[in-house]
Design a protein around this motif. Structure first.
Motif, PDB file in Angstrom:
ATOM      1  N   LEU A 164       0.826  -1.201   0.000  1.00 53.96           N
ATOM      2  CA  LEU A 164       0.000   0.000   0.000  1.00 53.96           C
ATOM      3  C   LEU A 164       0.865   1.257   0.000  1.00 53.96           C
ATOM      4  O   LEU A 164       0.564   2.233  -0.695  1.00 53.96           O
ATOM      5  N   THR A 165       1.954   1.230   0.750  1.00 53.57           N
ATOM      6  CA  THR A 165       2.862   2.376   0.795  1.00 53.57           C
ATOM      7  C   THR A 165       3.452   2.661  -0.584  1.00 53.57           C
ATOM      8  O   THR A 165       3.530   3.815  -1.021  1.00 53.57           O
TER       9      THR A 165
ATOM     10  N   ASN B 141       0.693   4.076  -3.029  1.00 58.09           N
ATOM     11  CA  ASN B 141       0.316   5.460  -2.731  1.00 58.09           C
ATOM     12  C   ASN B 141       1.415   6.463  -3.043  1.00 58.09           C
ATOM     13  O   ASN B 141       1.158   7.666  -3.139  1.00 58.09           O
ATOM     14  N   SER B 142       2.639   5.987  -3.200  1.00 59.51           N
ATOM     15  CA  SER B 142       3.748   6.917  -3.445  1.00 59.51           C
ATOM     16  C   SER B 142       3.993   7.195  -4.918  1.00 59.51           C
ATOM     17  O   SER B 142       4.771   8.089  -5.260  1.00 59.51           O
TER      18      SER B 142
ATOM     19  N   GLU C 278       1.931   8.175  -7.622  1.00 51.60           N
ATOM     20  CA  GLU C 278       1.279   9.247  -8.387  1.00 51.60           C
ATOM     21  C   GLU C 278       2.119  10.523  -8.325  1.00 51.60           C
ATOM     22  O   GLU C 278       2.472  11.010  -7.245  1.00 51.60           O
TER      23      GLU C 278
ATOM     24  N   ARG D  77       2.717   8.448   2.269  1.00 51.62           N
ATOM     25  CA  ARG D  77       1.932   9.563   1.735  1.00 51.62           C
ATOM     26  C   ARG D  77       0.467   9.273   2.032  1.00 51.62           C
ATOM     27  O   ARG D  77       0.007   8.138   1.891  1.00 51.62           O
TER      28      ARG D  77
ATOM     29  N   LEU E  98      -5.754   9.049   0.456  1.00 48.42           N
ATOM     30  CA  LEU E  98      -5.282   7.737   0.013  1.00 48.42           C
ATOM     31  C   LEU E  98      -5.707   6.617   0.952  1.00 48.42           C
ATOM     32  O   LEU E  98      -5.652   5.451   0.582  1.00 48.42           O
TER      33      LEU E  98
ATOM     34  N   GLN F 197      -4.642  11.929   8.680  1.00 47.45           N
ATOM     35  CA  GLN F 197      -5.144  12.300   7.344  1.00 47.45           C
ATOM     36  C   GLN F 197      -6.402  13.144   7.470  1.00 47.45           C
ATOM     37  O   GLN F 197      -6.556  14.167   6.777  1.00 47.45           O
TER      38      GLN F 197
END
Length: 498
Positions: free
Chosen positions: A78-79, A82-83, A85, A227, A235, A280
């Motif tokens: 997942l990390t 998400n990084s 884009e 992120r 995210l 978040q």
């Protein structure tokens, strides 16, 4: 029937009753945790919390080794996703006409399980990355702020942290300040997890290579993750983010350019810590369009007006760190020296040279009770009594006089000298380490989550040339480290919070 049972229970001694109650509670709680869906959710949450610390291996206690490894992989994937884009640099439209009441503003924040601070920086161009003043040792943020005359500051990127007692001088990832590459453990074309600012003040978060950062005019940056907001989109859309509760440090930017730093205390009675999603949501409520985490765990702290205004979870107070984001009235006057320049090896430290730890061990040794050994009698010949004429009144010498034992030690035993603790192998930057928070220690944990050799100082700022890797001296390396995992080009391990 019930009355008879209670009467029988009352007839037990207090010890037997206490043991019975403990056994009953253990049975009930175990049944709940392992035989019900809510109990399973609690166990998974606890496992995720442990995974982001320096002790990720212990997560098997809650979910088993196989499920633990699966959770670690899920967080890593997942990390990475998400990084990826790329950021829209045109999304920030600076409000240059507004009147600045002050350079920064600090507010208290709190949630159900945590307390912390939120700092607004109205001009992002006043933010600079600061590093330690001398080689071989990280520096506390209060010291950095006092030394440089900064207005405020928060902790920055992750570092190799053996035993949670590292010296704060072995960074993970990259460090840039004033447009100069002070440190990198990756070749210039390999993407790394980056949190930084362009010359214009735009916050950059995601995976970027050193070459890309230079093209984007990024001047100040460190490495950490994850992120959580990208181009206005949250995210974390389900669950709590997967890293449990821990101390957190995070940064975000609004569309008008305002930067918000958040530091949340954790692992203490007054504040357990926050989840990634809770942080978040704090950013989303402020209209933040890009946000991510810095080192968390025991590294998380905020300094304002020369005062530490948060409560780090480290038992030794402020930690020595390799980098920090500081806010200055006159950032153009700030000079940052490259303390890693010319180094071929970097010693991350550990229990063997941590000053507070060694002092603590010495005090414990001094307070330990001194035992006096019991003398052992030595066999001696019994003297033959002299023969005297019998007398009804004289009994002297019938039993003889025994000499005191020879060789008896009446002195106090000296305690054995303490053994110098062995250091564990230092973690490879690509294998995971504190970032802390955690640093790594995580996120904010980054790294705040959980070897090889430590990477060394970077080459001169020429991104096209791969920097020489440095190694930690034998006997001082560590397989699992401090505050979190090292960001790298390969899928990044979950950060451990120190």
């Amino acid at each position: 029937m019930g009355t008879a049972i209670m009467d029988h229970f009352r007839s037990y001694s207090w010890l037997k009753r206490m043991l019975f109650v403990i056994a009953a509670l253990t049975f009930i709680s175990s049944s709940f945790l392992f035989l019900t869906p809510p109990g399973e959710n609690i166990r998974i949450f606890l496992a995720k919390t442990v995974i982001t610390t320096q002790h990720r291996d212990w997560a098997w206690i809650f979910v088993g080794a196989e499920r633990r490894d699966q959770l670690v992989l899920e967080v890593q994937n997942l990390t990475e996703i998400n990084s990826m884009e790329k950021q829209n640099l045109q999304a920030v439209k600076y409000n240059k006409d507004r009147s600045m009441e002050s350079l920064v503003k600090v507010e208290d924040i709190s949630g159900q399980f945590w307390k912390g601070k939120k700092m607004y920086v109205y001009d992002p161009r006043t933010i600079r990355v600061m590093v330690p003043a001398k080689q071989g040792e990280g520096e506390r943020i209060t010291s950095m702020v006092e030394r440089t005359g900064a207005v405020a500051g928060v902790n920055g990127g992750g570092f190799n942290d053996p035993d949670g007692l590292g010296n704060g001088f072995a960074p993970i990832g990259a460090i840039m300040s004033g447009g100069e590459i002070l440190y990198t453990d990756q070749e210039g074309s390999i993407p790394q997890h980056i949190v930084g600012f362009t010359k214009e003040g735009t916050l950059i978060i995601g995976k970027y290579s050193i070459n890309e950062l230079l093209k984007l005019n990024v001047t100040d940056a460190v490495s950490f993750y994850p992120r959580v907001i990208a181009n206005g989109k949250p995210l974390i859309t389900s669950g709590d983010g997967g890293w449990g509760r821990a101390p957190r440090t995070a940064v975000g930017q609004k569309a008008d350019g305002t930067v918000i730093f958040i530091v949340i205390d954790g692992r203490q009675t007054h504040s357990v810590g926050a989840t990634l999603k809770e942080v978040q949501d704090l950013f989303l409520a402020e209209g933040v369009i890009n946000a991510g985490f810095l080192d968390g765990g025991a590294s998380s702290e905020m300094v304002y007006n020369n005062e530490l205004i948060t409560k780090p979870s480290s038992r030794y107070g402020e930690r020595r760190l390799p980098s920090a984001f500081l806010v200055f009235d006159h950032p153009e006057e700030v000079k940052v020296e490259n303390v890693w320049k010319g180094l071929t090896t970097i010693d991350p430290g550990g229990a063997y040279d941590h000053p507070e730890f060694l002092k603590e061990q010495a005090e414990k040794k001094a307070k330990a009770p001194k035992t006096t050994p019991t003398p052992k009698p030595t066999a001696t010949a019994t003297p033959t009594p002299s023969v005297k004429p019998e007398s009804s009144s004289d009994t002297t010498g019938k039993n003889g006089a025994s000499n005191p034992p020879s060789g008896a030690n009446g002195g106090t035993a000296k305690p054995s000298p303490s053994v110098k603790p062995e250091t564990s192998p230092s973690a490879s930057p690509n294998a995971g380490n504190q970032q802390g928070n955690g640093s790594t220690n995580t996120g904010a944990g980054a790294g705040s989550a959980t070897g090889g050799t430590s990477s060394g100082a970077s080459a001169e700022p020429k991104p096209s040339t791969a920097p020489a890797n440095t190694t930690v001296p034998a006997g001082q390396q560590q397989g699992q480290s401090g505050t979190g995992n090292a960001p790298s080009g390969a899928p990044s391990p979950t950060p451990k919070a120190n």
